[in-house]
Design a protein around this motif. Structure first.
Motif, PDB file in Angstrom:
ATOM      1  N   PRO A 200      78.396  39.614  10.201  1.00 47.51           N
ATOM      2  CA  PRO A 200      78.171  39.675  11.651  1.00 47.51           C
ATOM      3  C   PRO A 200      77.314  40.882  12.013  1.00 47.51           C
ATOM      4  CG  PRO A 200      80.379  40.418  11.111  1.00 47.51           C
ATOM      5  CD  PRO A 200      79.772  39.914   9.838  1.00 47.51           C
ATOM      6  N   LEU A 201      76.587  40.764  13.110  1.00 47.42           N
ATOM      7  CA  LEU A 201      75.771  41.884  13.583  1.00 47.42           C
ATOM      8  C   LEU A 201      76.690  42.941  14.187  1.00 47.42           C
ATOM      9  CD1 LEU A 201      72.990  43.073  14.042  1.00 47.42           C
ATOM     10  CD2 LEU A 201      72.890  41.857  16.203  1.00 47.42           C
ATOM     11  N   SER A 202      76.615  44.123  13.641  1.00 46.08           N
ATOM     12  CA  SER A 202      77.404  45.249  14.147  1.00 46.08           C
ATOM     13  C   SER A 202      76.609  46.519  13.875  1.00 46.08           C
ATOM     14  CB  SER A 202      78.766  45.310  13.448  1.00 46.08           C
ATOM     15  OG  SER A 202      78.607  45.649  12.085  1.00 46.08           O
ATOM     16  N   GLY A 203      77.156  47.637  14.285  1.00 43.62           N
ATOM     17  CA  GLY A 203      76.474  48.912  14.038  1.00 43.62           C
ATOM     18  C   GLY A 203      76.253  49.168  12.562  1.00 43.62           C
TER      19      GLY A 203
ATOM     20  N   THR B 188      75.899  46.875  10.192  1.00 39.80           N
ATOM     21  CA  THR B 188      75.006  45.908   9.549  1.00 39.80           C
ATOM     22  C   THR B 188      73.663  45.772  10.276  1.00 39.80           C
ATOM     23  OG1 THR B 188      75.948  44.051  10.800  1.00 39.80           O
ATOM     24  CG2 THR B 188      76.935  44.566   8.648  1.00 39.80           C
ATOM     25  N   ALA B 189      73.431  46.560  11.313  1.00 45.08           N
ATOM     26  CA  ALA B 189      72.186  46.456  12.079  1.00 45.08           C
ATOM     27  C   ALA B 189      70.960  46.681  11.199  1.00 45.08           C
ATOM     28  CB  ALA B 189      72.198  47.435  13.245  1.00 45.08           C
TER      29      ALA B 189
ATOM     30  N   ASP C  87      82.567  43.506   5.544  1.00 42.87           N
ATOM     31  CA  ASP C  87      81.466  42.579   5.832  1.00 42.87           C
ATOM     32  C   ASP C  87      80.732  42.129   4.578  1.00 42.87           C
ATOM     33  OD1 ASP C  87      81.881  42.615   8.577  1.00 42.87           O
ATOM     34  OD2 ASP C  87      80.586  44.364   8.862  1.00 42.87           O
TER      35      ASP C  87
ATOM     36  N   LEU D  61      70.723  46.158   8.023  1.00 42.99           N
ATOM     37  CA  LEU D  61      70.615  44.992   7.148  1.00 42.99           C
ATOM     38  C   LEU D  61      69.883  43.852   7.851  1.00 42.99           C
ATOM     39  CD1 LEU D  61      71.529  43.526   4.492  1.00 42.99           C
ATOM     40  CD2 LEU D  61      73.579  42.855   5.759  1.00 42.99           C
ATOM     41  N   TRP D  62      70.199  43.633   9.119  1.00 48.16           N
ATOM     42  CA  TRP D  62      69.549  42.569   9.876  1.00 48.16           C
ATOM     43  C   TRP D  62      68.109  42.942  10.257  1.00 48.16           C
ATOM     44  CZ3 TRP D  62      71.113  37.736  10.378  1.00 48.16           C
ATOM     45  CH2 TRP D  62      72.449  37.443  10.156  1.00 48.16           C
ATOM     46  N   ALA D  63      67.847  44.226  10.506  1.00 45.45           N
ATOM     47  CA  ALA D  63      66.533  44.658  10.975  1.00 45.45           C
ATOM     48  C   ALA D  63      65.528  44.841   9.844  1.00 45.45           C
ATOM     49  CB  ALA D  63      66.661  45.957  11.764  1.00 45.45           C
ATOM     50  N   THR D  64      65.969  45.083   8.628  1.00 39.39           N
ATOM     51  CA  THR D  64      65.075  45.373   7.510  1.00 39.39           C
ATOM     52  C   THR D  64      64.030  44.280   7.275  1.00 39.39           C
ATOM     53  OG1 THR D  64      66.704  46.805   6.457  1.00 39.39           O
ATOM     54  CG2 THR D  64      64.993  45.910   5.044  1.00 39.39           C
TER      55      THR D  64
ATOM     56  N   ASP E 168      76.759  35.998   5.280  1.00 35.28           N
ATOM     57  CA  ASP E 168      76.248  36.004   6.646  1.00 35.28           C
ATOM     58  C   ASP E 168      77.065  36.999   7.464  1.00 35.28           C
ATOM     59  OD1 ASP E 168      74.844  35.321   8.910  1.00 35.28           O
ATOM     60  OD2 ASP E 168      76.026  33.530   9.333  1.00 35.28           O
TER      61      ASP E 168
END
Length: 125
Positions: A94-97, A99-100, A87, A102-105, A92
């Motif tokens: 993808p949302l996965s376990g 990278t969660a 990834d 990374l997206w939530a920070t 960009d």
């Protein structure tokens, strides 16, 4: 033997170096450039493969252009590169376990900042 070597050299010199050479079709080149801007250089860490001078980035640019020239879609090429390099190669992901966080920070940091600001404003009153 020397004839086969001469043939090999002739083919090698006539094959375009897509790492630094644009595709003849402008629409295909535009697709390739757009995709290269969205892919991270795995050597430079922070530059796209379009901006990087690393040999690996040149190889990845050539790969993208070759696959675009063969008619593959940018999405299929991105998916193949993510499968091959992980990834991290995509700006960009993808949302996965994996990278969660990374997206939530950014959301978590914004919430902490709002909480700190609210606390400091309450203390001043």
């Amino acid at each position: 033997m020397s004839l086969s070597l001469a043939l090999l050299l002739a083919v090698a010199t006539t094959t375009p170096d897509y790492g630094n050479t644009q595709l003849p079709d402008r629409q295909a080149e535009a697709q390739a450039r757009a995709l290269m801007g969205e892919l991270r250089c795995v050597v430079c860490q922070g530059q796209s493969i379009a901006d990087s001078d690393a040999d690996m980035a040149a190889d990845m640019r050539a790969l993208v252009r070759q696959r675009i020239a063969r008619g593959e879609s940018p999405e299929a090429i991105r998916a193949w590169l993510i499968e091959r390099y992980g990834d991290y190669v995509s700006y960009d992901p993808p949302l996965s376990g994996a990278t969660a966080l990374l997206w939530a920070t950014p959301i978590l940091l914004l919430a902490v900042g709002a909480w700190i600001a609210r606390s400091s404003f309450r203390k001043r009153r």
